[in-house]
Design an enzyme around this catalytic site. Structure first.
Site, mmCIF file in Angstrom:
data_model
loop_
_atom_site.group_PDB
_atom_site.id
_atom_site.type_symbol
_atom_site.label_atom_id
_atom_site.label_comp_id
_atom_site.label_asym_id
_atom_site.label_seq_id
_atom_site.Cartn_x
_atom_site.Cartn_y
_atom_site.Cartn_z
ATOM 1 N N HIS A 80 35.777 13.669 42.905
ATOM 2 C CA HIS A 80 35.636 15.113 42.653
ATOM 3 C C HIS A 80 35.790 15.940 43.920
ATOM 4 O O HIS A 80 36.358 17.034 43.879
ATOM 5 C CB HIS A 80 34.261 15.362 42.027
ATOM 6 C CG HIS A 80 33.950 16.795 41.768
ATOM 7 N ND1 HIS A 80 34.657 17.562 40.864
ATOM 8 C CD2 HIS A 80 32.998 17.624 42.293
ATOM 9 C CE1 HIS A 80 34.157 18.790 40.834
ATOM 10 N NE2 HIS A 80 33.155 18.852 41.691
ATOM 11 N N ASP A 134 35.761 23.494 41.730
ATOM 12 C CA ASP A 134 34.529 23.419 40.952
ATOM 13 C C ASP A 134 34.032 24.836 40.629
ATOM 14 O O ASP A 134 34.753 25.603 40.006
ATOM 15 C CB ASP A 134 33.506 22.587 41.742
ATOM 16 C CG ASP A 134 32.243 22.254 40.976
ATOM 17 O OD1 ASP A 134 32.271 21.292 40.196
ATOM 18 O OD2 ASP A 134 31.239 22.956 41.174
ATOM 19 N N ARG A 135 32.829 25.220 41.047
ATOM 20 C CA ARG A 135 32.331 26.564 40.747
ATOM 21 C C ARG A 135 33.260 27.630 41.323
ATOM 22 O O ARG A 135 33.517 28.656 40.695
ATOM 23 C CB ARG A 135 30.920 26.770 41.329
ATOM 24 C CG ARG A 135 29.910 25.714 40.965
ATOM 25 C CD ARG A 135 29.761 25.529 39.479
ATOM 26 N NE ARG A 135 29.222 26.718 38.832
ATOM 27 C CZ ARG A 135 29.134 26.868 37.503
ATOM 28 N NH1 ARG A 135 29.597 25.924 36.694
ATOM 29 N NH2 ARG A 135 28.622 27.950 36.973
ATOM 30 N N HIS A 148 23.582 18.342 33.792
ATOM 31 C CA HIS A 148 23.117 19.428 34.655
ATOM 32 C C HIS A 148 23.520 20.792 34.106
ATOM 33 O O HIS A 148 22.824 21.793 34.330
ATOM 34 C CB HIS A 148 23.665 19.249 36.074
ATOM 35 C CG HIS A 148 25.159 19.270 36.169
ATOM 36 N ND1 HIS A 148 25.968 18.355 35.514
ATOM 37 C CD2 HIS A 148 26.004 20.106 36.827
ATOM 38 C CE1 HIS A 148 27.234 18.626 35.779
ATOM 39 N NE2 HIS A 148 27.281 19.673 36.551
ATOM 40 N N TYR A 170 24.920 28.845 37.193
ATOM 41 C CA TYR A 170 25.197 27.974 36.050
ATOM 42 C C TYR A 170 24.739 28.598 34.737
ATOM 43 O O TYR A 170 25.409 28.448 33.700
ATOM 44 C CB TYR A 170 24.509 26.616 36.253
ATOM 45 C CG TYR A 170 25.331 25.642 37.051
ATOM 46 C CD1 TYR A 170 26.141 24.701 36.419
ATOM 47 C CD2 TYR A 170 25.318 25.654 38.441
ATOM 48 C CE1 TYR A 170 26.900 23.807 37.138
ATOM 49 C CE2 TYR A 170 26.073 24.764 39.178
ATOM 50 C CZ TYR A 170 26.875 23.830 38.517
ATOM 51 O OH TYR A 170 27.634 22.944 39.246
#
Length: 292
Positions: free
Chosen positions: A272, A107-108, A152, A212
């Site tokens: 996920h 992910d990030r 988001h 983000y």
């Protein structure tokens, strides 16, 4: 007492002025750095890290802005750029005595790993990215009503102020939502780990939003510049993803293939949070990558 990865030592490593990273280190052998995603901490790797520590030096940091690592104020767009965060990881590894290392991110953390692979090709020997698209491709893939799945991303892309207030006013509900809807197996994140994640996020709303926000600004510019120059990942790359392409209308393997010359792309059936939902599969895939 805050949970820890069994058998791992914890330390703090300074990587930038006023920025130290909390890191768990275990095992021995060739170094492998594991980067967590949202809305998690390094603990998302707890099962995989224990497995891989049998024959690797496994390094699991909290990213800048997350967990028990420092959270500098967003004084400019580069503070939470993936270029800056990737540099953190290179400096972390050097601080632990490793000039070259394999790198995996979720992910990030996968976006940080991707940027590290592009910016530091002589340092990152192998690269794995779990359940993410490169930033530029992610924004291109989101359009029309299908983009609602990434609401988001758009919320946290807004200028400082409103997103921080909205999320901070209901942090547990906001971050807990993703822990609920992104997992196929709700038992993969047990209550005591879930509470660690939620507490960490409560304390990090401004820095998470800044991370983000960077992905809607400076990170896009960095990706565009690399694409224009034809820069690609030169090390062996493994990508594991859910099959989001059918829902969002893109071919993930083709998008990744444009960035990586030596690519192994696989689709997984778990949710996920794959390192927690199917740690045996993830550990096996990382071991396979490291033999390439």
């Amino acid at each position: 007492m805050t949970p820890a990865i069994p058998g791992f030592d914890y330390r703090r490593v300074t990587v930038d002025e006023g920025v130290g990273l909390n890191v768990a280190v275990g095992g021995s052998g060739a170094p492998l750095v594991l980067l967590h995603g949202f809305p998690q901490t390094h603990l998302m790797w707890r099962h995989v890290a224990e497995d891989l520590a049998a024959d690797h030096t496994v390094i699991c940091p909290d990213l800048r802005g997350y967990g028990d690592s420092d959270k500098p104020a967003e004084s400019g767009p580069d503070v939470y750029s993936k270029r800056t965060m990737a540099r953190d990881i290179v400096r972390l590894a050097r601080g632990l005595g490793h000039e070259r290392f394999a790198l995996a991110g979720h992910d990030r953390g996968a976006l940080v790993a991707f940027r590290a692979g592009l910016d530091h090709p002589d340092t990152v020997t192998h690269l794995a990215c779990l359940d993410v698209l490169p930033t530029l491709d992610m924004w291109d893939a989101l359009h029309g009503v299908r983009a609602a799945i990434g609401f988001h991303l758009y919320l946290m892309a807004q200028p400082p102020g409103l997103p921080e207030r909205m999320i901070g006013g209901s942090a547990d509900a906001f971050f807990g939502y993703f822990l609920d809807v992104w997992a196929n197996d709700p038992e993969a994140v047990p209550p005591h780990i879930r509470e660690v994640y939620l507490e960490a996020c409560r304390d990090a709303v401004p820095s998470i939003v800044a991370d983000y926000r960077a992905s809607a600004g400076i990170d896009v510019e960095h990706d565009k510049a690399d694409r224009a120059e034809g820069r690609r990942l030169t090390m062996p790359v493994s990508v594991l993803q859910q099959d989001w392409g059918a829902a969002l209308g893109y071919e993930a393997a083709a998008l990744w293939g444009a960035w990586a010359a030596d690519l192994d792309h696989s689709t997984v059936s778990c949710g996920h949070f794959m390192a927690e939902e199917d740690p045996e599969r993830i550990a096996k895939e990382l071991r396979a990558l490291l033999t390439r």
